[in-house]
Write a protein that holds these residues in place. Structure first.
Motif, PDB file in Angstrom:
ATOM      1  N   THR A  40     -13.185  -8.885   7.634  1.00 50.94           N
ATOM      2  CA  THR A  40     -14.600  -9.217   7.804  1.00 50.94           C
ATOM      3  C   THR A  40     -14.727 -10.649   8.288  1.00 50.94           C
ATOM      4  OG1 THR A  40     -15.212  -7.674   6.070  1.00 50.94           O
ATOM      5  CG2 THR A  40     -16.816  -9.381   6.621  1.00 50.94           C
ATOM      6  N   TYR A  56      -8.570   9.750   9.420  1.00 48.41           N
ATOM      7  CA  TYR A  56      -8.334   9.092   8.132  1.00 48.41           C
ATOM      8  C   TYR A  56      -6.862   8.795   7.886  1.00 48.41           C
ATOM      9  CZ  TYR A  56     -13.220   9.996   7.768  1.00 48.41           C
ATOM     10  OH  TYR A  56     -14.555   9.999   8.044  1.00 48.41           O
ATOM     11  N   ARG A  71       0.863  -1.172   0.000  1.00 49.21           N
ATOM     12  CA  ARG A  71       0.000   0.000   0.000  1.00 49.21           C
ATOM     13  C   ARG A  71       0.901   1.224   0.000  1.00 49.21           C
ATOM     14  NH1 ARG A  71      -1.872  -4.648   0.150  1.00 49.21           N
ATOM     15  NH2 ARG A  71      -3.710  -5.183   1.341  1.00 49.21           N
ATOM     16  N   THR A 131     -23.604  -6.394   1.765  1.00 47.27           N
ATOM     17  CA  THR A 131     -23.280  -5.529   2.898  1.00 47.27           C
ATOM     18  C   THR A 131     -21.929  -5.868   3.518  1.00 47.27           C
ATOM     19  OG1 THR A 131     -24.266  -6.987   4.569  1.00 47.27           O
ATOM     20  CG2 THR A 131     -25.743  -5.424   3.481  1.00 47.27           C
ATOM     21  N   SER A 132     -21.306  -6.942   3.042  1.00 46.76           N
ATOM     22  CA  SER A 132     -20.111  -7.465   3.694  1.00 46.76           C
ATOM     23  C   SER A 132     -18.852  -7.112   2.901  1.00 46.76           C
ATOM     24  CB  SER A 132     -20.255  -8.987   3.816  1.00 46.76           C
ATOM     25  OG  SER A 132     -19.081  -9.544   4.335  1.00 46.76           O
ATOM     26  N   PRO A 133     -17.965  -6.312   3.479  1.00 48.20           N
ATOM     27  CA  PRO A 133     -16.760  -5.912   2.737  1.00 48.20           C
ATOM     28  C   PRO A 133     -15.893  -7.114   2.380  1.00 48.20           C
ATOM     29  CG  PRO A 133     -17.039  -4.589   4.717  1.00 48.20           C
ATOM     30  CD  PRO A 133     -18.012  -5.704   4.806  1.00 48.20           C
ATOM     31  N   VAL A 175      -9.148  -3.878   6.505  1.00 45.16           N
ATOM     32  CA  VAL A 175     -10.476  -4.250   6.988  1.00 45.16           C
ATOM     33  C   VAL A 175     -10.604  -5.766   6.952  1.00 45.16           C
ATOM     34  CG1 VAL A 175     -12.955  -4.072   6.589  1.00 45.16           C
ATOM     35  CG2 VAL A 175     -11.456  -2.099   6.159  1.00 45.16           C
ATOM     36  N   PHE A 184      -5.592  -4.580  -2.478  1.00 48.62           N
ATOM     37  CA  PHE A 184      -6.012  -3.594  -1.478  1.00 48.62           C
ATOM     38  C   PHE A 184      -7.308  -2.923  -1.898  1.00 48.62           C
ATOM     39  CE2 PHE A 184      -2.313  -1.818  -3.879  1.00 48.62           C
ATOM     40  CZ  PHE A 184      -2.994  -0.916  -4.689  1.00 48.62           C
ATOM     41  N   GLY A 190      -8.344 -10.844   4.730  1.00 43.16           N
ATOM     42  CA  GLY A 190      -9.403  -9.841   4.699  1.00 43.16           C
ATOM     43  C   GLY A 190     -10.787 -10.380   5.021  1.00 43.16           C
ATOM     44  N   ARG A 201     -11.549  -2.424  -0.524  1.00 42.06           N
ATOM     45  CA  ARG A 201     -12.624  -3.366  -0.209  1.00 42.06           C
ATOM     46  C   ARG A 201     -13.790  -3.146  -1.170  1.00 42.06           C
ATOM     47  NH1 ARG A 201      -9.093  -5.299   1.632  1.00 42.06           N
ATOM     48  NH2 ARG A 201      -8.591  -5.951   3.741  1.00 42.06           N
ATOM     49  N   PHE A 243     -18.801   8.933   5.902  1.00 47.11           N
ATOM     50  CA  PHE A 243     -17.441   9.363   6.275  1.00 47.11           C
ATOM     51  C   PHE A 243     -17.553  10.582   7.187  1.00 47.11           C
ATOM     52  CE2 PHE A 243     -17.407   7.372   2.108  1.00 47.11           C
ATOM     53  CZ  PHE A 243     -16.496   6.356   2.311  1.00 47.11           C
ATOM     54  N   PRO A 244     -17.626  10.326   8.491  1.00 49.39           N
ATOM     55  CA  PRO A 244     -17.857  11.421   9.423  1.00 49.39           C
ATOM     56  C   PRO A 244     -16.816  12.526   9.261  1.00 49.39           C
ATOM     57  CG  PRO A 244     -17.469   9.318  10.581  1.00 49.39           C
ATOM     58  CD  PRO A 244     -17.492   9.024   9.136  1.00 49.39           C
ATOM     59  N   ASN A 245     -17.309  13.760   9.338  1.00 48.85           N
ATOM     60  CA  ASN A 245     -16.403  14.907   9.358  1.00 48.85           C
ATOM     61  C   ASN A 245     -15.710  15.163   8.024  1.00 48.85           C
ATOM     62  OD1 ASN A 245     -15.966  16.852  11.225  1.00 48.85           O
ATOM     63  ND2 ASN A 245     -13.969  16.068  11.866  1.00 48.85           N
ATOM     64  N   ARG A 246     -16.213  14.583   6.964  1.00 54.94           N
ATOM     65  CA  ARG A 246     -15.564  14.770   5.674  1.00 54.94           C
ATOM     66  C   ARG A 246     -16.585  15.125   4.607  1.00 54.94           C
ATOM     67  NH1 ARG A 246     -11.888  15.638   7.760  1.00 54.94           N
ATOM     68  NH2 ARG A 246      -9.749  14.904   7.649  1.00 54.94           N
ATOM     69  N   HIS A 270     -17.560  -0.063   3.625  1.00 56.50           N
ATOM     70  CA  HIS A 270     -16.149   0.102   3.286  1.00 56.50           C
ATOM     71  C   HIS A 270     -15.922   0.120   1.776  1.00 56.50           C
ATOM     72  CE1 HIS A 270     -16.121  -1.288   7.482  1.00 56.50           C
ATOM     73  NE2 HIS A 270     -15.033  -0.560   7.597  1.00 56.50           N
TER      74      HIS A 270
END
Lengths: 293, 487, 329
Positions: free
Chosen positions: A278, A268, A251, B460-462, A276, B471, B447, B473, B151-154, B478
């Motif tokens: 799952t 962020y 990454r 609903t599942s990443p 992530v 890389f 992952g 998701r 995305f809180p605050n963005r 996500h």
């Protein structure tokens, strides 16, 4: 008769130790007037390799530490920074900063450390989710640290540029190998001394000094490094880092931020170095729709 | 162990039960879907889409070159700067909902085409691929007007034109995984299906055309690797999304290294499926079967490395062999087929190469004694025991119905072995003990971790990998991140 | 010498004490011991998925006709009511032997299943046919009676001519963890059965979890059951695919360990031809074709036969049928 000052040897920081570079080489940095400030380790590929080994060794233990404990350790770093405030101001000024700016930089570094100390046990809740799948399974996604991160610190900042990258990485449970600013390296080693007295386990942060031209390559292509973080705007360097990353699908996160700003810290930056995961598990639903609860 | 009972004693067997094909509408020739219209490829070239179960040609498909891709990207850019870019999230969402509904209405037709074109059993395309694809559109449709909550605050903005390249193992489902979140976030799309499985993506283009989605929002360009390269390298593409092999993923990562293109890569895997001694054994055996033989093993997250604790290894392997014998291999259109056709001649050769390597490495092979059709590309379900961590067939992704079986003694040992791979896509854990499940699911670097189940998917599942499995998701909250810019 | 004898008899005695219940009845038993909590755990969701997949099997044409005839021949045609009379039982027995005379070539059912008091009536009624007489016993359906009553109940039915005994286990004892009691009871009834084959009803609707179903299956098999059976038909839910699958896997494991076949009888709630065919598919895909005969697989059912008959006639005529044309005994 005036007292003779004891000069500091700036060594690198690997696995909780302060070795000299294995190469034995050094480079000199000078202040604005051309006076030599110090002899800095000109780290080699092998130093980077040693640092990555130390970071990998430390990774499991650091990632599995309780979030609360990581938070405590980051707060401890802030305490240690505060205690060395004058030293950092002095070093920043030697490297050309005005007193006002030097004070601003160390104060921000301390406060930013407290800021990320607070995040250690909170980002998980904001970045994770429970996913309402249609089948009889409980399904949730949590974040986990990406692993070993190589950080190429901002060239134009001795302290805040580097600290702003290290903190979100380690708050999130990663371990890292940092290449300090080539031209402004002094604070990096003093910061390492702070870390070394802050209960931070050996190997979580490793700091080397040296030439970008030499060290971007081993920092970027090491197969046991999971992510590379770069701060700056040099297009050639960015391209090179992205190319080097290919071999093991690293990454790559590049930032071109003004770190000496309250804005340049957030959730962020932690999220950027998280994976992530799952997880699924069946739910035994005895009675099903007929049960009342 | 007792001998197996003779199956021919009473010989009650299933009569053929093929799914009808009379209700499907396929054209003899498919052009490119660019800017809301069907356009001929500028080279004039077409290639054959083959039914891998009988090697017969189904249709001709246009081969897009750089000029065609350029046209598609321009159309996508125009739509992004125009109607689509200006549309509210609420209206975008309604378009996506409409597409989802229309896919549902044509679900059976899509399932049959998927099976004809790709070789997967109709049971899977009908019960898994197509419903999941529809549901993916439904899920992301609802996000279109709620992005600010994600995305809180963005501040959330779309990226622009997304270039998307998908594989042949889940053709329509992968198209859905790519297109639905891209549209929900407000992007426009140029998508290239895999050359051996273009048809359901082209049927989706027909649905999109019928839905009235503004021209250029979704463009489908068919072709080979050169077509994909043209998308990746196009300077006006803002985001590249790729699902496929790790080798190609690396080529793409390198190709865009000098650009600001955002990327998500969903690459290969060699996932461990771990059976502990206290597992629900019979369900674990089903999980092993589902883990490796689902979709002929053409699954990036296939549980291709089986680890069985030594105390139950004999029982598990015996049960597994018997279960293998009860699987039906054959005509993918037959509703009773468990294992269909290998997707292409090339893939069959790859699988056979690995089977040969396994035998040469001294591993012990077991294949189901099932009869397989003489025409078409088929491979019986295959197990290898007596393999080591260092065996080639244990290390490399085979992407076929081939399972390697290793035994282990302790939990620590199996965690180390499971993680001892450049990949990190998925893992399976089977045990009755909750605390042990959490230990394993936490320590496995992958992952997706399935505990007491395997190969489950949900919009609903990443989904996505660690390490060289890529890389980013796809799916869930996500999955939105891949298609937005935060500021 | 005396010391030798003493120690010998001590070893012998303790061997008997330790192994008696099992070794006595199943000399070929392995060392697997369900009384010591060794039954494998069962994941319900996994079982549901497996069953759902079995239900997607498509049975058509020749295999469907063959399967449906097999179903008819596996039915234990059942009446277990307080209001049962010799008249009712005789009519049902006639039905068992003459399922649908309008259509020649159909099999009889496997057996008729009645209360002990009706055994002699039924025995007389089916004389000369292959139809077996099954009798419930052991204070069916609750099993809440002293052991002596249960033994008498069983011996009475056998003496009246029952070929098969369908006993119930003591679910209360099972749920309170008294597995040895459950085991011993089954073993004693087995002994009382003599030549009659013993079907052990677990009453899975009262055991609730599949883990319990699996454990009870293992206990019953080891205590001497010739068949294990899901339900009395008096408790809901009765037979389900999930429960039957779990029991089939217990039979499978026993067979894999010992080579001994045990029969299976789902009972109650199976009333359609389609459902019955799914059960056959399940047997085929778990135990194999060897179990596909009424020696090893039965349906306990009262209304299944007519639906199967209607399907067979439909298959052969191409016309959907009405129940008015099929006798309801």
């Amino acid at each position: 008769m005036s007292r003779l000052e004891v000069l500091k040897t700036y060594k690198i920081y690997i696995g909780g130790q302060f070795p000299r570079t294995e190469s034995g080489r050094y480079y000199q940095i000078q202040d604005g007037k051309g006076k030599v400030i110090g002899n800095i380790c000109l780290s080699s590929k092998k130093d980077v390799r040693n640092a990555v080994s130390a970071a990998r060794k430390a990774f499991g233990g650091w990632a599995e530490r309780s979030a609360f404990n990581r938070s405590q350790i980051l707060y401890r770093i802030a305490e240690m920074l505060e205690g060395r405030r004058d030293q950092f101001i002095n070093e920043l000024m030697i490297q050309g900063a005005s007193k006002v700016n030097a004070e601003k930089e160390i104060d921000l570094a301390i406060d930013r450390t407290v800021y990320y100390a607070g995040w250690c046990d909170k980002y998980q809740q904001l970045l994770s989710s429970v996913n309402p799948v249609s089948s009889a399974h409980f399904n949730f996604s949590v974040v986990e640290p990406t692993g070993v991160v190589s950080i190429i610190a901002d060239e134009n900042s001795s302290l805040i540029g580097m600290v702003s990258l290290i903190l979100p990485a380690i708050a999130g449970g990663n371990t890292c190998v940092v290449l300090a600013s080539e031209t402004l390296p002094l604070c990096s080693i003093t910061f390492a001394e702070v870390l070394n007295t802050s209960d931070l386990p050996a190997g979580v942060v490793n700091i080397v000094t040296g030439k970008k031209a030499e060290l971007i390559e081993p920092m970027g292509n090491h197969m046991d490094v999971n992510a590379t973080v770069y701060s700056g705007s040099n297009a050639d360097e960015i391209k090179k880092i992205k190319e080097l990353a290919v071999q093991n699908v690293k990454r790559v996160k590049t930032y071109n931020k003004k770190w000496i700003s309250d804005e340049s810290q957030d959730l962020y930056l932690i999220a950027d170095l998280q994976e992530v995961k799952t997880t699924w598990h069946p739910i035994e639903n005895i009675g099903g729709a007929t049960s009342s609860y | 162990m007792a001998k197996k009972t003779d199956k021919k004693l009473s010989g009650w067997d299933f009569s053929p039960s093929p799914e009808g094909t009379s209700h499907i509408a396929l054209k003899d020739k498919y052009d490119l879907f660019i800017d809301g219209k069907w356009v001929k490829p500028s080279s004039g070239k077409y290639f054959d889409s083959i039914n891998p179960s009988n090697e017969e040609k189904i249709s001709s498909v246009a081969h897009a070159n750089q000029a065609d891709v350029d046209k598609a990207v321009k159309a996508a850019r125009k739509a992004y700067n125009g109607a689509w870019g200006k549309m509210s999230g609420k209206e975008r969402g309604k378009y996506i909902y409409r597409i989802a509904r229309m896919m549902q209405e044509k679900a059976r037709e899509l399932a049959v085409i998927e099976t004809l074109d790709g070789g997967k059993p109709i049971r899977e395309s009908r019960d898994i691929d197509i419903p999941l694809a529809c549901n993916h559109f439904f899920y992301y449709a609802g996000w279109a007007d709620k992005l600010d909550y994600a995305f809180p605050n963005r501040k959330v903005e779309s990226l622009g034109v997304a270039g998307q390249i998908i594989p042949w193992n889940f053709p329509l489902l992968m198209a859905a995984w790519k297109i639905a979140p891209a549209l929900a976030a407000g992007n426009t799309v140029v998508l290239k299906p895999a050359e051996s499985t273009s048809l359901t993506a082209l049927k989706l283009a027909e649905i999109i055309e019928e839905s009235g989605l503004p021209a250029g929002v979704v463009n489908i360009v068919t072709g080979f690797g050169d077509t994909g390269a043209a998308i990746v390298n196009h300077p006006d593409v803002d985001k590249v999304a790729f699902t496929g092999s790790t080798d190609v993923g690396k080529i793409i990562q390198k190709a865009i290294s000098g650009t600001d293109k955002k990327a998500t890569l969903e690459l290969g895997g060699k996932s461990a499926n771990i059976i502990l001694e206290d597992a629900p054994i019979d369900q674990a055996v089903e999980g092993i079967v589902n883990g490796i033989f689902f979709n002929q093993g053409h699954v990036c997250c296939a549980g291709s490395r089986l680890f069985v604790q030594e105390s139950v290894a004999e029982v598990v392997i015996n049960k597994l062999k018997q279960r293998l014998d009860s699987l039906y291999v054959g005509n993918p259109l037959d509703k009773n087929t468990d294992i269909g056709a290998i997707n292409s001649k090339e893939q069959l050769q790859t699988i056979k190469k690995y089977i040969k390597i396994g035998q040469e490495e001294g591993a012990e092979m077991y294949q189901s004694p099932c009869s397989i059709p003489t025409k078409g590309y088929f491979c019986p379900p295959t197990l290898f025991t007596n393999v080591a961590q260092s065996s080639v067939i244990v290390q490399e992704e085979i992407f076929g119905p081939v399972l390697t079986i290793q035994t282990f003694r302790t939990v620590d040992e199996v965690i180390q072995k499971a993680n001892n791979t450049p990949f990190g896509l998925a893992a399976g854990v089977w045990t009755d003990k909750g605390s042990r499940i959490f230990n394993l699911t936490t320590k496995l670097r992958a992952g997706v971790v399935w505990a007491n189940t395997y190969n489950k998917f949900d919009p609903t599942s990443p989904f996505g990998g660690y390490k060289e499995s890529g890389f980013g998701r796809e799916g869930g909250l996500h999955g939105l991140e891949a298609y937005v810019k935060l500021s | 010498m005396a010391a030798f004898l003493l120690s010998f008899s001590y070893v012998f005695l303790s061997l008997i004490l330790l192994k008696m219940p099992m070794s006595k009845l199943k000399p070929f038993s392995s060392d697997f011991d369900p009384l010591r909590h060794e039954s494998p755990s069962v994941d319900k969701v996994g079982v549901e998925e497996r069953v759902a997949r079995i239900q997607t099997r498509s049975i058509k044409n020749e295999s469907k006709i063959q399967g449906l005839k097999m179903v008819l021949n596996m039915i234990d045609l059942t009446t277990l009511e307080g209001k049962d009379t010799p008249g009712k039982v005789k009519q049902m027995c006639y039905k068992a032997m003459h399922l649908h005379d309008a259509h020649p070539g159909l099999p009889t059912t496997a057996a008729v299943c009645v209360y002990p008091s009706m055994v002699s009536v039924a025995k007389e009624a089916v004389k000369g046919s292959d139809v077996k007489i099954a009798s419930v016993s052991t204070a069916f359906p609750s099993g809440q009676a002293p052991m002596s009553v249960k033994l008498d109940d069983t011996r009475f039915a056998v003496d009246c001519g029952a070929d098969e005994i369908d006993m119930v286990i003591s679910r209360g004892k099972f749920l309170s963890g008294e597995y040895q009691f459950v085991f011993d009871e089954i073993a004693a009834i087995k002994e009382a059965c003599g030549k009659a084959r013993l079907k052990v009803i677990l009453e899975t609707g009262e055991l609730v979890t599949l883990d319990n179903v699996r454990k009870a299956s293992d206990i019953a098999i080891h205590a001497g059951a010739d068949f294990i059976k899901t339900s009395t038909g008096k408790v809901q839910p009765a037979a389900t695919m999930q429960v039957t699958y779990t029991m089939l896997m217990a039979i499978k494991d026993h067979f894999d360990r010992t080579g001994v076949m045990i029969g299976m009888k789902p009972a109650g709630g199976i009333s359609t031809a389609k459902a019955a065919l799914h059960y056959l598919v399940m047997v085929k895909e778990t135990l194999g074709d060897a179990w596909l005969s009424n020696e090893w697989f039965r349906f306990g059912a009262s209304s299944l036969a007519n639906d199967v008959l209607m399907q067979i006639i439909k298959m052969e005529t191409g016309v959907y049928q009405s129940s008015d044309y099929f006798s309801i005994d």
